[in-house]
Enzyme design. Sequence first.
Site, PDB file in Angstrom:
ATOM      1  N   HIS A 306       0.847  -1.215  -0.037  1.00 47.03           N
ATOM      2  CA  HIS A 306       0.019  -0.021   0.217  1.00 47.03           C
ATOM      3  C   HIS A 306       0.808   1.213   0.015  1.00 47.03           C
ATOM      4  O   HIS A 306       2.075   1.155   0.479  1.00 47.03           O
ATOM      5  CB  HIS A 306      -0.871   0.149   1.297  1.00 47.03           C
ATOM      6  CG  HIS A 306      -2.148   0.872   1.214  1.00 47.03           C
ATOM      7  ND1 HIS A 306      -1.863   2.317   1.407  1.00 47.03           N
ATOM      8  CD2 HIS A 306      -3.247   0.570   0.466  1.00 47.03           C
ATOM      9  CE1 HIS A 306      -3.163   2.925   1.134  1.00 47.03           C
ATOM     10  NE2 HIS A 306      -3.791   1.791   0.626  1.00 47.03           N
ATOM     11  N   ASP A 363      -7.767  -5.637   0.164  1.00 46.15           N
ATOM     12  CA  ASP A 363      -8.226  -6.319  -0.947  1.00 46.15           C
ATOM     13  C   ASP A 363      -7.978  -7.863  -0.695  1.00 46.15           C
ATOM     14  O   ASP A 363      -8.579  -8.543  -1.629  1.00 46.15           O
ATOM     15  CB  ASP A 363      -7.876  -5.684  -2.271  1.00 46.15           C
ATOM     16  CG  ASP A 363      -8.688  -4.524  -2.416  1.00 46.15           C
ATOM     17  OD1 ASP A 363      -9.905  -4.367  -2.294  1.00 46.15           O
ATOM     18  OD2 ASP A 363      -7.956  -3.530  -3.057  1.00 46.15           O
TER      19      ASP A 363
HETATM   20  N1  CMC Z   1       4.179  -7.384  -4.842  1.00 48.57           N
HETATM   21  C1  CMC Z   1       5.595  -7.518  -4.980  1.00 48.57           C
HETATM   22  N2  CMC Z   1       6.280  -6.414  -4.734  1.00 48.57           N
HETATM   23  C2  CMC Z   1       5.619  -5.277  -4.779  1.00 48.57           C
HETATM   24  C3  CMC Z   1       4.252  -5.151  -4.298  1.00 48.57           C
HETATM   25  C4  CMC Z   1       3.399  -6.353  -4.364  1.00 48.57           C
HETATM   26  N3  CMC Z   1       2.246  -6.300  -4.179  1.00 48.57           N
HETATM   27  N4  CMC Z   1       3.778  -4.106  -3.935  1.00 48.57           N
HETATM   28  C5  CMC Z   1       5.010  -3.226  -4.040  1.00 48.57           C
HETATM   29  N5  CMC Z   1       5.962  -4.048  -4.351  1.00 48.57           N
HETATM   30  C6  CMC Z   1       7.669  -3.322  -4.238  1.00 48.57           C
HETATM   31  C7  CMC Z   1       7.738  -2.855  -5.678  1.00 48.57           C
HETATM   32  O1  CMC Z   1       8.180  -3.696  -6.646  1.00 48.57           O
HETATM   33  C8  CMC Z   1       8.764  -1.740  -5.133  1.00 48.57           C
HETATM   34  O2  CMC Z   1       9.988  -2.642  -5.306  1.00 48.57           O
HETATM   35  P1  CMC Z   1      11.205  -1.773  -5.648  1.00 48.57           P
HETATM   36  O3  CMC Z   1      11.451  -0.642  -4.677  1.00 48.57           O
HETATM   37  O4  CMC Z   1      12.419  -2.824  -5.406  1.00 48.57           O
HETATM   38  O5  CMC Z   1      11.236  -1.257  -7.065  1.00 48.57           O
HETATM   39  C9  CMC Z   1       8.451  -1.489  -3.912  1.00 48.57           C
HETATM   40  O6  CMC Z   1       7.734  -2.603  -3.361  1.00 48.57           O
HETATM   41  C10 CMC Z   1       7.523  -0.225  -3.623  1.00 48.57           C
HETATM   42  O7  CMC Z   1       6.320  -0.311  -4.613  1.00 48.57           O
HETATM   43  P2  CMC Z   1       5.603   0.916  -5.320  1.00 48.57           P
HETATM   44  O8  CMC Z   1       5.004   0.168  -6.601  1.00 48.57           O
HETATM   45  O9  CMC Z   1       7.120   1.863  -5.770  1.00 48.57           O
HETATM   46  O10 CMC Z   1       4.894   1.409  -4.247  1.00 48.57           O
HETATM   47  P3  CMC Z   1       3.495   2.254  -4.611  1.00 48.57           P
HETATM   48  O11 CMC Z   1       3.440   2.892  -2.996  1.00 48.57           O
HETATM   49  O12 CMC Z   1       4.003   3.107  -5.716  1.00 48.57           O
HETATM   50  O13 CMC Z   1       2.481   1.123  -4.885  1.00 48.57           O
HETATM   51  C11 CMC Z   1       0.707  -0.144  -4.690  1.00 48.57           C
HETATM   52  C12 CMC Z   1       1.535   0.861  -3.731  1.00 48.57           C
HETATM   53  C13 CMC Z   1      -0.507  -0.644  -3.635  1.00 48.57           C
HETATM   54  C14 CMC Z   1       0.101   0.178  -5.926  1.00 48.57           C
HETATM   55  C15 CMC Z   1       1.499  -1.665  -4.887  1.00 48.57           C
HETATM   56  O14 CMC Z   1       1.935  -2.034  -3.522  1.00 48.57           O
HETATM   57  C16 CMC Z   1       0.813  -2.819  -5.633  1.00 48.57           C
HETATM   58  O15 CMC Z   1       0.775  -2.564  -6.763  1.00 48.57           O
HETATM   59  N6  CMC Z   1       0.036  -3.697  -4.717  1.00 48.57           N
HETATM   60  C17 CMC Z   1      -0.861  -4.642  -5.475  1.00 48.57           C
HETATM   61  C18 CMC Z   1      -2.084  -3.870  -5.911  1.00 48.57           C
HETATM   62  C19 CMC Z   1      -2.812  -3.882  -4.681  1.00 48.57           C
HETATM   63  O16 CMC Z   1      -3.096  -4.734  -3.973  1.00 48.57           O
HETATM   64  N7  CMC Z   1      -3.450  -2.777  -4.643  1.00 48.57           N
HETATM   65  C20 CMC Z   1      -4.626  -2.390  -3.509  1.00 48.57           C
HETATM   66  C21 CMC Z   1      -4.284  -1.327  -2.887  1.00 48.57           C
HETATM   67  S1  CMC Z   1      -5.264  -1.163  -1.264  1.00 48.57           S
HETATM   68  C22 CMC Z   1      -6.787  -0.934  -1.903  1.00 48.57           C
HETATM   69  C23 CMC Z   1      -6.979   0.589  -2.791  1.00 48.57           C
HETATM   70  O17 CMC Z   1      -6.029   1.313  -2.784  1.00 48.57           O
HETATM   71  O18 CMC Z   1      -7.882   0.473  -3.558  1.00 48.57           O
END
Ligand code: CMC
Length: 428
Positions: A306, A363
Amino acid sequence: MSDNQATLNDGGKTITMPIKSGTIGPDVIDIRKLYAETGKFTYDPGFTSTASCDSALTYIDGDEGVLLHRGYPIGQLAEHSSFMEVSYLLLNGELPSSDELSQFSRTITRHTMLHEQLMTFYRGFRRDAHPMAVMCGVVGALSAFYHDSTDISDPVQRMIASHRLIAKMPTIAAMAYKYSVGQPFIYPDNSLSYTGNFLRMTFGVPAEPYVVNPVVERALDRIFILHADHEQNASTSTVRLAGSSGANPFACIAAGIACLWGPAHGGANEAALNMLREIGTPDRIPHYIARAKDKNDPFRLMGFGHRVYKNYDPRATVMQQTVREVFASLNVTDPLFETALQLEEIALNDPYFVEKKLFPNVDFYSGIILSAIGFPTAMFTALFALARTVGWVAQWNEMISDPGQKIGRPRQLYTGPAQRDYLPVDKR
Ligand code: CMC
């Protein structure tokens, strides 16, 4: 940085900027005069360090896993409150008295029907359309049917539009489902609760009476509470940005629905269950954990991670408990729940997830409950949109009521070609 102002040294020139404090949470540096004084913008793609507005609705402490609505912890609201009460709280700022709650529920109930002509609108969609595609279209179309609540300068019209949106979303979502399975639309029954009525409109048929299961009704109501609002997330920011131009509330909420649909946001509940189905059995978990960690593989653990929570999402805690309650009451089991629990345990003990502070989010478990209740996967995000509508309209109202409100207009770091002269095609 002093107590109430920050200083920035820009090429020898010192700029001071006020620091503003909220009730709780990080202070903010007010950079509004930065461009005028330095000719420079701030740069923050993804808004990881940017507060876009003042808001008194929802507070999140992502490090501690805290979520408060108008000061009340989400765990207490999920356990003791109802979605109608939380809706009132978000819209009006305080918990209602018993009379205020009855009056609010009556008002919402009175707005549950849809203009009859919208039925024909539905028939224009393909039967296999994704419910979120139908929701975007139908909610956007509401402004063509409810002109009398689109004057956003009138607080009364704003509240009527808000009530209409909260009331009509269950009808719109249930009709999207009914249309997809080829069953007749079910009209609302105002003798039922908000959530009971939605269950009947979704699963009832005109040929038989429908009896609402109180445990399922309570579980779904709790899921709605858990999704009601979540500060300045992507879809809420979309609603605010759309609304900042003066667009009508129905159009703004349609924009929010479009943004919510994405798999990084609300679409993650659908994607998480699809992922659990793909994993299937616990013995396959290590393969998927390895894929999630592989930089060359786009696969991510859906329902994990998140932007704000760097700790367990408090909504996921309630969601996991609710799965157990629903399973016990319906006397069902789902091997995917076992897979999810094991996946969570393995991930939470893996250095990759520990170091990056990736925890289950709201989720991760919601799809398992929704599936046990009988909702097809494609409806999951539509249910999220239904519940988030109250947060969207409350945030939109808060923004429009702010006398200092301006159109949202970010700037950019331009990286394209500098000015150059046009060449006729035969000279290129
Ligand atoms: N699985 C594997 N690696 C992950 C995941 C994951 N679910 N989420 C983040 N990472 C890693 C990512 O690869 C990155 O690694 P590095 O620093 O080595 O490049 C690091 O963690 C930080 O990730 P980010 O994408 O820069 O973080 P963000 O804050 O931009 O993204 C997120 C947040 C929710 C989009 C992301 O964690 C994600 O894609 N999660 C899966 C989708 C999900 O479950 N979304 C629901 C969010 S809660 C409900 C809502 O908001 O609607």
